[in-house]
Write a protein that holds these residues in place. Sequence first.
Motif, PDB file in Angstrom:
ATOM      1  N   THR A  75     -10.264   3.061   7.446  1.00 12.81           N
ATOM      2  CA  THR A  75     -10.785   3.585   8.697  1.00 12.81           C
ATOM      3  C   THR A  75      -9.929   3.067   9.849  1.00 12.81           C
ATOM      4  OG1 THR A  75     -12.312   1.725   8.934  1.00 12.81           O
ATOM      5  CG2 THR A  75     -13.161   3.715   7.837  1.00 12.81           C
ATOM      6  N   ASN A  76     -10.239   3.546  11.036  1.00 12.32           N
ATOM      7  CA  ASN A  76      -9.559   3.095  12.258  1.00 12.32           C
ATOM      8  C   ASN A  76      -8.036   3.120  12.115  1.00 12.32           C
ATOM      9  OD1 ASN A  76     -12.024   2.638  13.573  1.00 12.32           O
ATOM     10  ND2 ASN A  76     -12.197   0.641  12.603  1.00 12.32           N
ATOM     11  N   ILE A  77      -7.541   4.196  11.529  1.00 14.47           N
ATOM     12  CA  ILE A  77      -6.096   4.335  11.325  1.00 14.47           C
ATOM     13  C   ILE A  77      -5.435   4.694  12.653  1.00 14.47           C
ATOM     14  CG2 ILE A  77      -4.288   5.649  10.154  1.00 14.47           C
ATOM     15  CD1 ILE A  77      -6.393   6.071   7.861  1.00 14.47           C
ATOM     16  N   ARG A  78      -4.470   3.881  13.018  1.00 13.21           N
ATOM     17  CA  ARG A  78      -3.679   4.115  14.235  1.00 13.21           C
ATOM     18  C   ARG A  78      -2.211   4.084  13.830  1.00 13.21           C
ATOM     19  NH1 ARG A  78      -7.986   0.918  15.749  1.00 13.21           N
ATOM     20  NH2 ARG A  78      -9.229   1.785  17.428  1.00 13.21           N
ATOM     21  N   ARG A  79      -1.473   5.093  14.275  1.00 13.21           N
ATOM     22  CA  ARG A  79      -0.082   5.205  13.830  1.00 13.21           C
ATOM     23  C   ARG A  79       0.828   5.597  14.982  1.00 13.21           C
ATOM     24  NH1 ARG A  79       2.866   9.468  12.510  1.00 13.21           N
ATOM     25  NH2 ARG A  79       4.670   9.087  11.210  1.00 13.21           N
ATOM     26  N   ALA A 122       1.789   1.045  12.043  1.00 17.37           N
ATOM     27  CA  ALA A 122       0.436   1.572  11.872  1.00 17.37           C
ATOM     28  C   ALA A 122      -0.503   0.415  11.581  1.00 17.37           C
ATOM     29  CB  ALA A 122       0.393   2.592  10.735  1.00 17.37           C
ATOM     30  N   SER A 123      -1.757   0.632  11.904  1.00 25.34           N
ATOM     31  CA  SER A 123      -2.795  -0.321  11.543  1.00 25.34           C
ATOM     32  C   SER A 123      -3.958   0.455  10.937  1.00 25.34           C
ATOM     33  CB  SER A 123      -3.262  -1.125  12.760  1.00 25.34           C
ATOM     34  OG  SER A 123      -3.863  -0.288  13.716  1.00 25.34           O
ATOM     35  N   PHE A 124      -4.707  -0.205  10.084  1.00 25.76           N
ATOM     36  CA  PHE A 124      -5.861   0.418   9.455  1.00 25.76           C
ATOM     37  C   PHE A 124      -6.792  -0.685   8.957  1.00 25.76           C
ATOM     38  CE2 PHE A 124      -2.536  -0.100   6.331  1.00 25.76           C
ATOM     39  CZ  PHE A 124      -3.162  -0.525   5.177  1.00 25.76           C
ATOM     40  N   GLU A 125      -8.021  -0.307   8.668  1.00 21.91           N
ATOM     41  CA  GLU A 125      -8.997  -1.256   8.140  1.00 21.91           C
ATOM     42  C   GLU A 125      -9.486  -0.793   6.777  1.00 21.91           C
ATOM     43  OE1 GLU A 125     -12.186  -2.045  10.891  1.00 21.91           O
ATOM     44  OE2 GLU A 125     -10.782  -2.328  12.555  1.00 21.91           O
ATOM     45  N   ILE A 126      -9.632  -1.758   5.888  1.00 21.80           N
ATOM     46  CA  ILE A 126     -10.238  -1.533   4.576  1.00 21.80           C
ATOM     47  C   ILE A 126     -11.227  -2.670   4.349  1.00 21.80           C
ATOM     48  CG2 ILE A 126      -9.866  -1.532   2.070  1.00 21.80           C
ATOM     49  CD1 ILE A 126      -7.221  -0.129   2.537  1.00 21.80           C
ATOM     50  N   MET A 127     -12.450  -2.322   4.032  1.00 21.46           N
ATOM     51  CA  MET A 127     -13.504  -3.303   3.768  1.00 21.46           C
ATOM     52  C   MET A 127     -13.639  -4.296   4.936  1.00 21.46           C
ATOM     53  SD  MET A 127     -14.801  -2.512   0.750  1.00 21.46           S
ATOM     54  CE  MET A 127     -15.534  -3.944   0.004  1.00 21.46           C
ATOM     55  N   GLY A 128     -13.463  -3.790   6.168  1.00 18.20           N
ATOM     56  CA  GLY A 128     -13.623  -4.616   7.346  1.00 18.20           C
ATOM     57  C   GLY A 128     -12.437  -5.495   7.684  1.00 18.20           C
ATOM     58  N   GLU A 129     -11.364  -5.423   6.909  1.00 18.73           N
ATOM     59  CA  GLU A 129     -10.160  -6.225   7.154  1.00 18.73           C
ATOM     60  C   GLU A 129      -9.053  -5.329   7.712  1.00 18.73           C
ATOM     61  OE1 GLU A 129      -9.975  -9.544   6.846  1.00 18.73           O
ATOM     62  OE2 GLU A 129     -12.084  -9.514   6.255  1.00 18.73           O
ATOM     63  N   THR A 130      -8.269  -5.873   8.628  1.00 11.77           N
ATOM     64  CA  THR A 130      -7.182  -5.129   9.250  1.00 11.77           C
ATOM     65  C   THR A 130      -5.878  -5.352   8.489  1.00 11.77           C
ATOM     66  OG1 THR A 130      -8.200  -5.353  11.427  1.00 11.77           O
ATOM     67  CG2 THR A 130      -5.838  -4.849  11.378  1.00 11.77           C
ATOM     68  N   PHE A 131      -5.109  -4.277   8.354  1.00 11.11           N
ATOM     69  CA  PHE A 131      -3.797  -4.313   7.717  1.00 11.11           C
ATOM     70  C   PHE A 131      -2.826  -3.565   8.614  1.00 11.11           C
ATOM     71  CE2 PHE A 131      -6.974  -4.523   4.432  1.00 11.11           C
ATOM     72  CZ  PHE A 131      -6.524  -5.534   3.610  1.00 11.11           C
ATOM     73  N   TYR A 132      -1.549  -3.929   8.542  1.00 10.44           N
ATOM     74  CA  TYR A 132      -0.482  -3.246   9.263  1.00 10.44           C
ATOM     75  C   TYR A 132       0.516  -2.693   8.257  1.00 10.44           C
ATOM     76  CZ  TYR A 132      -1.828  -5.898  13.515  1.00 10.44           C
ATOM     77  OH  TYR A 132      -2.483  -6.443  14.589  1.00 10.44           O
ATOM     78  N   CYS A 133       1.260  -1.673   8.683  1.00 11.99           N
ATOM     79  CA  CYS A 133       2.331  -1.161   7.833  1.00 11.99           C
ATOM     80  C   CYS A 133       3.360  -0.418   8.666  1.00 11.99           C
ATOM     81  CB  CYS A 133       1.786  -0.263   6.723  1.00 11.99           C
ATOM     82  SG  CYS A 133       1.195   1.356   7.269  1.00 11.99           S
ATOM     83  N   SER A 134       4.500  -0.190   8.069  1.00 14.38           N
ATOM     84  CA  SER A 134       5.549   0.646   8.644  1.00 14.38           C
ATOM     85  C   SER A 134       6.400   1.175   7.501  1.00 14.38           C
ATOM     86  CB  SER A 134       6.411  -0.143   9.638  1.00 14.38           C
ATOM     87  OG  SER A 134       7.095  -1.176   8.969  1.00 14.38           O
ATOM     88  N   ASP A 135       7.265   2.105   7.845  1.00 17.80           N
ATOM     89  CA  ASP A 135       8.203   2.627   6.853  1.00 17.80           C
ATOM     90  C   ASP A 135       9.437   1.739   6.781  1.00 17.80           C
ATOM     91  OD1 ASP A 135       6.781   4.841   6.017  1.00 17.80           O
ATOM     92  OD2 ASP A 135       7.726   6.202   7.427  1.00 17.80           O
TER      93      ASP A 135
END
Length: 140
Positions: A26-30, A55-68
């Motif tokens: 959820t809360n996917i921001r890119r 990008a940022s996103f949440e899974i099970m209430g935890e925030t994660f970041y990513c990029s290509d």
Amino acid sequence: MRAIQYFNFRNSLAALNFYEKHLGATNIRRVGGDDPRFQDMPDEYKVDDDFTMHASFEIMGETFYCSDTYKHRKIDNSGAIVSLTFNYEDEADRQRAIDFYGRAIEGGCEVSIPLGETAWSKLYGIFNDPFGVTWMINAE
């Protein structure tokens, strides 16, 4: 201060779509390569519109970041491990963990350790997602 897992993917859009559909992200921001902030970059630094700068996103209430990865180069995420812990005595928390694991497997993740009781945990399981990330579910 917090520690946040930052993933690099060859194709973050595919990962974000998979995580949303099968892991409940959820809360996917890119911020993509088509963002207006990058229009005036020198040609040697330009990227495709579908490139994920961040990008940022949440899974099970935890925030994660990513990029290509730059120019969508291959990357081996086999060392990336996410450990999600939950309170086994809390029935709702336990059910969330069970449902999460089940959705992941139904969505195409590969079972490494089936979800169940182990010598060290009342409920424990591991799966690998299609992007090389290992997810561990562990009861506290």
